[in-house]
Scaffold this active site. Sequence first.
Site, PDB file in Angstrom:
ATOM      1  N   SER A  63      16.252 -20.579  -5.345  1.00 19.55           N
ATOM      2  CA  SER A  63      16.473 -21.958  -4.900  1.00 19.55           C
ATOM      3  C   SER A  63      15.460 -22.467  -3.883  1.00 19.55           C
ATOM      4  O   SER A  63      15.522 -23.652  -3.528  1.00 19.55           O
ATOM      5  CB  SER A  63      17.875 -22.101  -4.323  1.00 19.55           C
ATOM      6  OG  SER A  63      18.806 -21.934  -5.358  1.00 19.55           O
ATOM      7  N   LYS A  66      13.761 -25.504  -5.031  1.00 18.69           N
ATOM      8  CA  LYS A  66      14.393 -26.833  -5.044  1.00 18.69           C
ATOM      9  C   LYS A  66      13.756 -27.782  -4.021  1.00 18.69           C
ATOM     10  O   LYS A  66      13.757 -29.001  -4.210  1.00 18.69           O
ATOM     11  CB  LYS A  66      15.907 -26.693  -4.831  1.00 18.69           C
ATOM     12  CG  LYS A  66      16.555 -25.976  -6.027  1.00 18.69           C
ATOM     13  CD  LYS A  66      18.003 -25.546  -5.797  1.00 18.69           C
ATOM     14  CE  LYS A  66      18.499 -24.760  -7.027  1.00 18.69           C
ATOM     15  NZ  LYS A  66      19.789 -24.099  -6.835  1.00 18.69           N
ATOM     16  N   TYR A 188      15.739 -25.245 -15.620  1.00 18.59           N
ATOM     17  CA  TYR A 188      16.357 -24.751 -14.377  1.00 18.59           C
ATOM     18  C   TYR A 188      16.270 -23.218 -14.291  1.00 18.59           C
ATOM     19  O   TYR A 188      15.856 -22.663 -13.264  1.00 18.59           O
ATOM     20  CB  TYR A 188      17.826 -25.210 -14.298  1.00 18.59           C
ATOM     21  CG  TYR A 188      18.547 -24.663 -13.084  1.00 18.59           C
ATOM     22  CD1 TYR A 188      18.395 -25.263 -11.840  1.00 18.59           C
ATOM     23  CD2 TYR A 188      19.363 -23.544 -13.172  1.00 18.59           C
ATOM     24  CE1 TYR A 188      19.041 -24.753 -10.709  1.00 18.59           C
ATOM     25  CE2 TYR A 188      20.009 -23.028 -12.054  1.00 18.59           C
ATOM     26  CZ  TYR A 188      19.843 -23.634 -10.830  1.00 18.59           C
ATOM     27  OH  TYR A 188      20.474 -23.128  -9.724  1.00 18.59           O
ATOM     28  N   TYR A 239      22.869 -24.378   2.356  1.00 21.69           N
ATOM     29  CA  TYR A 239      24.224 -24.530   1.812  1.00 21.69           C
ATOM     30  C   TYR A 239      25.288 -24.670   2.891  1.00 21.69           C
ATOM     31  O   TYR A 239      25.092 -25.345   3.881  1.00 21.69           O
ATOM     32  CB  TYR A 239      24.558 -23.358   0.862  1.00 21.69           C
ATOM     33  CG  TYR A 239      23.419 -23.048  -0.050  1.00 21.69           C
ATOM     34  CD1 TYR A 239      22.997 -24.001  -0.981  1.00 21.69           C
ATOM     35  CD2 TYR A 239      22.711 -21.858   0.028  1.00 21.69           C
ATOM     36  CE1 TYR A 239      21.921 -23.754  -1.807  1.00 21.69           C
ATOM     37  CE2 TYR A 239      21.631 -21.601  -0.794  1.00 21.69           C
ATOM     38  CZ  TYR A 239      21.245 -22.556  -1.705  1.00 21.69           C
ATOM     39  OH  TYR A 239      20.191 -22.308  -2.497  1.00 21.69           O
ATOM     40  N   VAL A 257      18.604 -17.135  -3.461  1.00 19.69           N
ATOM     41  CA  VAL A 257      19.350 -15.873  -3.554  1.00 19.69           C
ATOM     42  C   VAL A 257      18.461 -14.664  -3.870  1.00 19.69           C
ATOM     43  O   VAL A 257      18.953 -13.538  -3.911  1.00 19.69           O
ATOM     44  CB  VAL A 257      20.523 -15.940  -4.577  1.00 19.69           C
ATOM     45  CG1 VAL A 257      21.622 -16.868  -4.079  1.00 19.69           C
ATOM     46  CG2 VAL A 257      20.042 -16.329  -5.947  1.00 19.69           C
TER      47      VAL A 257
HETATM   48  N1  GLN Z   1      19.756 -18.892  -9.912  1.00 18.74           N
HETATM   49  C1  GLN Z   1      20.686 -19.157  -8.872  1.00 18.74           C
HETATM   50  C2  GLN Z   1      21.873 -19.901  -9.456  1.00 18.74           C
HETATM   51  O1  GLN Z   1      21.655 -20.792 -10.204  1.00 18.74           O
HETATM   52  C3  GLN Z   1      20.042 -19.953  -7.774  1.00 18.74           C
HETATM   53  C4  GLN Z   1      20.962 -20.164  -6.594  1.00 18.74           C
HETATM   54  C5  GLN Z   1      20.315 -19.955  -5.263  1.00 18.74           C
HETATM   55  O2  GLN Z   1      19.211 -19.413  -5.083  1.00 18.74           O
HETATM   56  N2  GLN Z   1      21.037 -20.326  -4.248  1.00 18.74           N
HETATM   57  O3  GLN Z   1      23.009 -19.607  -9.173  1.00 18.74           O
END
Ligand code: GLN
Length: 303
Positions: A63, A66, A188, A239, A257
């Site tokens: 993420s 993003k 994605y 988050y 993550v």
């Molecule tokens: N690939 C992870 C998901 O879609 C990405 C989430 C993250 O890095 N917070 O759940």
Amino acid sequence: MDLQALLDDIARESAPYAAQGKVASYIPALAAVDPSRFGIALATMDGQLYGSGHWRESFSIQSVSKAFSLALVLARDGEALWQRVGREPSGSPFNSLVQLEYEKGIPRNPFINAGALILIDRLLSLTGDSLGTLLAFLRAESGTPAVAVDPDVAASEAAHGHRNAALAHFMASCGNLENPVDLVLDHYFRQCSLTMSCADLAKAGLFLANHGLRADGSRLLTRSEAKRINSIMLTCGTYDAAGDFAYRVGLPGKSGVGGGILAVLPERGVLCVWSPALDPHGNSVAGVEALDRFTTRTGWSVF
Ligand code: GLN
């Protein structure tokens, strides 16, 4: 200040905190990553690059991507995005379904998964190739042509992507998706599976510390847009732990993550840390610890 010695100290002091976290286990490709890996890199505005630990090793950026998607959409489409996604902290996990139904398919912010799907959907409409646009940008800014998708992680994301598919289908049912669900999800999953090092990410993020100017001096974002992205990173980039992250670190940050966190030091540079073991919110335990130590030692926070 001896920045190299500082990063070496911080790496040594922070890496053991990984023992308090757990490596992401929702896909086998991430569960297999060695939790003792730790890297930290600092790219400064004057073109210097410092690093310690495994700072040149590639990892799954997840993420962290993003933040770049948001920049690429805002650069092309400006404020129109905010008709389709909010900019408030969610207070919920990044892959939560509950809030999205209450709020009629409008994700709380662009950094939870639902919001990121909207970014990809919009970038697909604007460019025809969301992932390709992002890849070209990351390669140019990092100066690393090898930035690429890890096919094993991407296959794993797709095979275990039911929750993200549910988010996308729900938004489509609310009329908040412009492209076919499968196409948006494909971009994605591959975007989450990009691999980069701390050094690559720190360099690629410099435009956020430089008021929207790219490495070649061209302008991606207005000063005001760069400010807005940093603001959203501060309030939503980690988050439902964004409040705690702001309290401890005092910088705009975006986590993933895979254990990476990119943090912006406005007008100074960009820090990127990587340590795969996560806290229950999905943020790197040793990564947050290292950023906390860095801003405490240097006083270089936005406050
Ligand atoms: N690939 C992870 C998901 O879609 C990405 C989430 C993250 O890095 N917070 O759940």
